[in-house]
Design a protein around this motif. Structure first.
Motif, PDB file in Angstrom:
ATOM      1  N   CYS A  71       0.828  -1.206   0.000  1.00  0.00           N
ATOM      2  CA  CYS A  71       0.000   0.000   0.000  1.00  0.00           C
ATOM      3  C   CYS A  71       0.863   1.258   0.000  1.00  0.00           C
ATOM      4  O   CYS A  71       0.598   2.215  -0.735  1.00  0.00           O
ATOM      5  CB  CYS A  71      -0.917  -0.008   1.222  1.00  0.00           C
ATOM      6  SG  CYS A  71      -2.058   1.390   1.325  1.00  0.00           S
ATOM      7  N   THR A  72       1.933   1.248   0.800  1.00  0.00           N
ATOM      8  CA  THR A  72       2.819   2.413   0.894  1.00  0.00           C
ATOM      9  C   THR A  72       3.542   2.669  -0.416  1.00  0.00           C
ATOM     10  O   THR A  72       3.704   3.832  -0.833  1.00  0.00           O
ATOM     11  CB  THR A  72       3.843   2.214   2.027  1.00  0.00           C
ATOM     12  OG1 THR A  72       3.149   1.977   3.253  1.00  0.00           O
ATOM     13  CG2 THR A  72       4.737   3.439   2.174  1.00  0.00           C
ATOM     14  N   LYS A  74       2.516   2.098  -3.370  1.00  0.00           N
ATOM     15  CA  LYS A  74       1.584   2.744  -4.293  1.00  0.00           C
ATOM     16  C   LYS A  74       1.478   4.242  -4.012  1.00  0.00           C
ATOM     17  O   LYS A  74       1.366   5.051  -4.943  1.00  0.00           O
ATOM     18  CB  LYS A  74       0.212   2.077  -4.207  1.00  0.00           C
ATOM     19  CG  LYS A  74       0.181   0.682  -4.819  1.00  0.00           C
ATOM     20  CD  LYS A  74      -1.241   0.198  -5.073  1.00  0.00           C
ATOM     21  CE  LYS A  74      -1.960  -0.095  -3.785  1.00  0.00           C
ATOM     22  NZ  LYS A  74      -3.322  -0.658  -4.035  1.00  0.00           N
ATOM     23  N   GLU A  75       1.540   4.611  -2.734  1.00  0.00           N
ATOM     24  CA  GLU A  75       1.511   6.036  -2.389  1.00  0.00           C
ATOM     25  C   GLU A  75       2.811   6.722  -2.813  1.00  0.00           C
ATOM     26  O   GLU A  75       2.800   7.878  -3.249  1.00  0.00           O
ATOM     27  CB  GLU A  75       1.291   6.212  -0.886  1.00  0.00           C
ATOM     28  CG  GLU A  75      -0.044   5.681  -0.381  1.00  0.00           C
ATOM     29  CD  GLU A  75      -1.221   6.268  -1.132  1.00  0.00           C
ATOM     30  OE1 GLU A  75      -1.159   7.448  -1.520  1.00  0.00           O
ATOM     31  OE2 GLU A  75      -2.203   5.531  -1.340  1.00  0.00           O
ATOM     32  N   ALA A  78       2.584   7.443  -6.427  1.00  0.00           N
ATOM     33  CA  ALA A  78       1.720   8.602  -6.672  1.00  0.00           C
ATOM     34  C   ALA A  78       2.483   9.904  -6.422  1.00  0.00           C
ATOM     35  O   ALA A  78       2.344  10.875  -7.185  1.00  0.00           O
ATOM     36  CB  ALA A  78       0.483   8.536  -5.783  1.00  0.00           C
ATOM     37  N   GLN A 200      -2.277  14.913   0.586  1.00  0.00           N
ATOM     38  CA  GLN A 200      -3.003  13.679   0.881  1.00  0.00           C
ATOM     39  C   GLN A 200      -2.077  12.557   1.357  1.00  0.00           C
ATOM     40  O   GLN A 200      -2.560  11.539   1.856  1.00  0.00           O
ATOM     41  CB  GLN A 200      -3.753  13.203  -0.371  1.00  0.00           C
ATOM     42  CG  GLN A 200      -4.896  14.103  -0.791  1.00  0.00           C
ATOM     43  CD  GLN A 200      -5.533  13.653  -2.099  1.00  0.00           C
ATOM     44  OE1 GLN A 200      -5.399  12.505  -2.497  1.00  0.00           O
ATOM     45  NE2 GLN A 200      -6.221  14.555  -2.767  1.00  0.00           N
ATOM     46  N   PHE A 201      -0.773  12.749   1.212  1.00  0.00           N
ATOM     47  CA  PHE A 201       0.178  11.680   1.519  1.00  0.00           C
ATOM     48  C   PHE A 201       0.071  11.157   2.951  1.00  0.00           C
ATOM     49  O   PHE A 201      -0.047   9.934   3.157  1.00  0.00           O
ATOM     50  CB  PHE A 201       1.602  12.148   1.226  1.00  0.00           C
ATOM     51  CG  PHE A 201       2.660  11.120   1.511  1.00  0.00           C
ATOM     52  CD1 PHE A 201       2.759   9.968   0.736  1.00  0.00           C
ATOM     53  CD2 PHE A 201       3.567  11.299   2.552  1.00  0.00           C
ATOM     54  CE1 PHE A 201       3.740   9.020   0.990  1.00  0.00           C
ATOM     55  CE2 PHE A 201       4.540  10.354   2.816  1.00  0.00           C
ATOM     56  CZ  PHE A 201       4.635   9.213   2.032  1.00  0.00           C
ATOM     57  N   ASN A 204      -3.190   9.219   3.498  1.00  0.00           N
ATOM     58  CA  ASN A 204      -3.208   7.978   2.725  1.00  0.00           C
ATOM     59  C   ASN A 204      -2.334   6.905   3.368  1.00  0.00           C
ATOM     60  O   ASN A 204      -2.688   5.721   3.364  1.00  0.00           O
ATOM     61  CB  ASN A 204      -2.734   8.244   1.293  1.00  0.00           C
ATOM     62  CG  ASN A 204      -3.761   8.999   0.466  1.00  0.00           C
ATOM     63  OD1 ASN A 204      -4.927   9.106   0.856  1.00  0.00           O
ATOM     64  ND2 ASN A 204      -3.348   9.527  -0.662  1.00  0.00           N
ATOM     65  N   VAL A 205      -1.198   7.320   3.929  1.00  0.00           N
ATOM     66  CA  VAL A 205      -0.324   6.366   4.616  1.00  0.00           C
ATOM     67  C   VAL A 205      -1.022   5.847   5.873  1.00  0.00           C
ATOM     68  O   VAL A 205      -0.913   4.664   6.215  1.00  0.00           O
ATOM     69  CB  VAL A 205       1.028   7.007   4.974  1.00  0.00           C
ATOM     70  CG1 VAL A 205       1.856   6.080   5.866  1.00  0.00           C
ATOM     71  CG2 VAL A 205       1.817   7.313   3.700  1.00  0.00           C
ATOM     72  N   CYS A 208      -3.246   3.201   4.965  1.00  0.00           N
ATOM     73  CA  CYS A 208      -2.482   1.957   4.766  1.00  0.00           C
ATOM     74  C   CYS A 208      -2.265   1.240   6.091  1.00  0.00           C
ATOM     75  O   CYS A 208      -2.282   0.003   6.162  1.00  0.00           O
ATOM     76  CB  CYS A 208      -1.134   2.251   4.133  1.00  0.00           C
ATOM     77  SG  CYS A 208      -1.195   2.760   2.391  1.00  0.00           S
TER      78      CYS A 208
END
Length: 214
Positions: A71-72, A74-75, A78, A200-201, A204-205, A208
């Motif tokens: 998941c991380t 993918k961030e 981004a 958003q980082f 979003n983390v 995750c």
């Protein structure tokens, strides 16, 4: 008088004994790993206005399992894409580059480099494939696998570096005034797009980190 003095001394001794009984456990008896996990659980639910608070513990928790790493990453992808798009857009805008804008450009170049380092660690040290947009590159039955220590610490160090760079970039964006004219509009649009992704980082983390509890 002597009896009163003896009674006073005895009372002080009793207070000292009681105080000693209440001393906390020695430092070596405290399990910081569990403390960090507890803090991470609490931080996840903190309002977005203080989203950077406790982010170390959140990232620490996220990177302990392959699901969290997946998941991380993918961030991170981004963030890298947003930074690279910003660099391309600003170059296409043309015009004179101010000192403050140049500082942001340099920071975005560093962000792209750090993101590439994270992906390199994930693939070459952790032995993971870089996930696609839907995360299908990682088998579902492997997502709960624990992260190896060498992989974990290298990812943690690099991800914290990226966090610091993203946070600094957000600060720099706020310092750049709006510029009039067509070139200014072009740059302002690029700044707005970059800011939307970067801000958003942290949230979003944290999202995750919730996956690691499933």
């Amino acid at each position: 008088m002597k009896l009163a003095l003896i009674a006073l001394v005895a009372g002080l001794c009793l207070v000292a004994v009681n105080a000693n009984v209440e001393l906390p456990a020695p430092m070596e008896e405290i399990d910081f790993e569990y403390i960090a996990k507890d803090i991470a659980d609490d931080v996840v639910d903190i309002d977005a206005q203080v989203s950077w608070f406790g982010i170390y513990f959140v990232i620490h928790k996220v990177l302990t399992t392959l699901k969290g790493v997946n998941c991380t990453i993918k961030e991170v992808l981004a963030i890298r894409t947003a930074a690279q798009n910003f660099l391309n857009d600003v170059k296409a805008c043309g015009g004179e580059v101010s000192k403050k804008l140049q500082n942001l450009i340099d920071t975005c170049k560093n962000i792209v480099s750090t993101a590439n380092d994270i992906i390199h660690v994930n693939e070459n040290i952790c032995g993971n494939t870089t996930p696609g947009d839907d995360g299908s590159d990682v088998a579902a039955d492997a997502l709960s696998v624990k992260t190896g220590w060498n992989c974990f610490w290298k990812l943690l160090f690099k991800t914290m570096s990226l966090k610091n760079q993203v946070k600094h970039a957000i600060y720099l964006i706020k310092q750049i005034p709006s510029v009039p004219g067509d070139t200014g509009v072009c740059v302002n649009n690029a700044l707005s797009t970059l800011s939307n992704v970067f801000t958003q980082f942290p949230s979003n983390v944290k999202a995750c980190s919730k996956l690691t509890s499933n």
